[in-house]
Design an enzyme around this catalytic site. Structure first.
Site, PDB file in Angstrom:
ATOM      1  N   LYS A 109      57.130  14.542 -20.090  1.00 13.16           N
ATOM      2  CA  LYS A 109      56.469  14.760 -18.798  1.00 13.16           C
ATOM      3  C   LYS A 109      55.123  15.396 -19.055  1.00 13.16           C
ATOM      4  O   LYS A 109      54.940  16.096 -20.062  1.00 13.16           O
ATOM      5  CB  LYS A 109      57.306  15.705 -17.931  1.00 13.16           C
ATOM      6  CG  LYS A 109      57.046  15.551 -16.463  1.00 13.16           C
ATOM      7  CD  LYS A 109      57.773  14.327 -15.956  1.00 13.16           C
ATOM      8  CE  LYS A 109      57.727  14.193 -14.467  1.00 13.16           C
ATOM      9  NZ  LYS A 109      58.780  13.275 -14.017  1.00 13.16           N
TER      10      LYS A 109
HETATM   11  N1  GLU Z   1      57.894  10.309 -12.533  1.00 10.76           N
HETATM   12  C1  GLU Z   1      59.020   9.452 -12.353  1.00 10.76           C
HETATM   13  C2  GLU Z   1      60.315  10.204 -12.620  1.00 10.76           C
HETATM   14  O1  GLU Z   1      60.359  11.409 -12.531  1.00 10.76           O
HETATM   15  C3  GLU Z   1      58.911   8.138 -13.123  1.00 10.76           C
HETATM   16  C4  GLU Z   1      58.809   8.258 -14.601  1.00 10.76           C
HETATM   17  C5  GLU Z   1      58.553   6.933 -15.302  1.00 10.76           C
HETATM   18  O2  GLU Z   1      58.525   5.907 -14.652  1.00 10.76           O
HETATM   19  O3  GLU Z   1      58.354   6.972 -16.514  1.00 10.76           O
HETATM   20  O4  GLU Z   1      61.342   9.633 -12.843  1.00 10.76           O
END
Ligand code: GLU
Length: 428
Positions: A109
């Site tokens: 993240k």
């Molecule tokens: N930000 C989204 C999540 O928390 C998507 C992450 C992604 O598609 O890699 O799942």
């Protein structure tokens, strides 16, 4: 005595659940410690020139939690409250999310401390390009693949892809997902998380034998996840009686006309503020409404031991990451509320991200019917597995999801560790 103020920490909430699952699995201490900590955490500082000529500095993060199952995957958040502990928790949740749904990715993240609403498009582009530059040796289609999260969307992903491609001297679409279609994005990605939340909600309703046409729901948050969850559930006949965004929360016992609200929202500068045909309520009261389904689709730690006892919903589907703090888990369980955990409930986003990454890597472009069908299959399988394991171990669906994910990641991780150690510790 002053009233007790408990500061919740999403990373601690993640660890609390992790430990319960690890104990049930009797996970070895060394691997347990390894999986609690991120593989890598990077802080970057950079500055851009604002439209008014002033220079502003920014701090950003990228945390790679684990890569045992594949390249790390996870969104980038633009928000003033971004901090390293939050990004660490969100990164770990990505690892567990991909593992539960069987997506061959690890977890990561990123985040930048900024208020995207206070920046022009040009400034946001500069911020995104500077952040990409700072992390250009971390990102990569087979290494670490970002995506949108709160405060970011297809524009930011397009700039990231472009900057990364410039830096590497060739087009590299698969470095990031959640792009616009014209930049190599996938059909269905924008609405994927909300579609997934609605698929999971219908499965949870079925479990409790509640017919969608007789069900009521309250949805906290009207960003990408909340909006699409509301739309798809409305289409299935679920009566959405309350919605909120940062500006306002409102209630209509007869059901809100969601397509009309979306039209209003789009014409009203992306806010639901001032929408007629409903009664304004306090933000915190939305969570306490007497509804069948409550979908917190905004931020972490909105349900804690402080308000968990007052929740009347029969089902909570976690559209956001970490909306329930770990100190609320037992209270909700005692009240017999079915909580579908984030790492399953909102996995639709990363699932279609995986489809986008595959299409980019294979130079293919899939039909929407194909995408939605595969998404549904993956989430249904994930849901069935989680509930089967929950019954087997007599635990909540959340702990079951952690058990599945941890087992999978630990097994793969231990193979890697042994492979690394074997030449070092030969036994004669
Ligand atoms: N930000 C989204 C999540 O928390 C998507 C992450 C992604 O598609 O890699 O799942």
């Amino acid at each position: 005595m002053s009233s007790e103020i408990i500061k919740h920490n999403p990373f601690q909430s993640m660890i609390d659940r992790f430990n319960i699952a690890a104990d049930i699995l009797k996970l070895d201490d060394s691997i347990k410690q390894k999986l609690q900590r991120p593989e890598k955490q990077i802080t970057v500082n950079f500055s851009i020139t604002l439209d008014n000529g002033n220079v502003q500095n920014f701090e950003g993060y990228r945390v790679i939690h684990n890569t045992a199952l594949g390249p790390s995957k996870g969104g980038i958040r633009y928000d003033t409250a971004v901090n390293l502990d939050e990004v660490k928790a969100l990164a770990a949740w990505m690892t567990w999310k991909s593992a539960v749904t069987g997506i061959p990715f690890g977890g990561a993240k990123g985040g930048i401390i900024c208020d995207p609403r206070n920046h022009s498009k040009t400034e946001l582009e500069k911020i995104t390009r500077a952040y990409t530059k700072a992390l250009s040796d971390i990102f990569g289609p087979e290494k670490d693949v970002p995506a949108p999260d709160m405060g970011t969307g297809p524009d930011e992903m397009g700039w990231l892809m472009d900057e990364f491609s410039i830096l590497h001297g060739r087009p590299i679409h698969a470095v990031v997902t959640g792009k616009h279609l014209h930049s190599g994005g996938s059909l269905g990605r924008v609405e994927a998380t909300g579609r997934g939340v609605s698929i999971i909600t219908l499965l949870a309703l079925e479990k409790l034998k509640i017919r969608p046409a007789r069900a009521t729901a309250a949805i906290q948050g009207f960003g990408n996840v909340g909006l699409h969850s509301a739309l798809f559930l409305h289409e299935k006949g679920v009566k959405i009686v309350a919605v909120s965004d940062v500006s306002e929360a409102f209630y209509n016992p007869n059901g809100i006309n969601i397509p009309e609200l979306i039209l209003y929202y789009n014409l009203n500068n992306k806010t639901i503020k001032g929408y007629p045909n409903s009664v304004a309520i306090k933000h915190e009261d939305l969570l306490l409404l007497d509804v069948d389904v409550l979908i917190p689709a905004a931020k972490e730690d909105v349900i804690t031991q402080k308000n968990a006892g007052d929740i009347k919903a029969r089902i909570i589907v976690e559209g956001a990451n970490g909306p329930v703090a770990s100190d609320a888990d037992q209270i909700l369980h005692d009240k017999n509320i079915l909580v579908v955990p984030d790492i399953l409930a909102n996995a639709g986003g990363v699932t279609v991200s995986y489809f986008e990454w595959l299409q980019n890597s294979l130079l293919e472009s899939w039909r929407i019917s194909q995408i939605n069908k595969r998404l549904e299959d993956i989430l249904e399988k994930g849901f069935e597995t989680v509930f089967r394991v929950a019954v087997k171990h007599n635990v909540t669906p959340r702990i079951a999801a952690y058990i599945i994910a941890l087992k999978k990641v630990a097994e793969t991780q231990s193979v890697k560790e042994v492979a690394l150690e074997a030449p070092l510790f030969k036994q004669n």
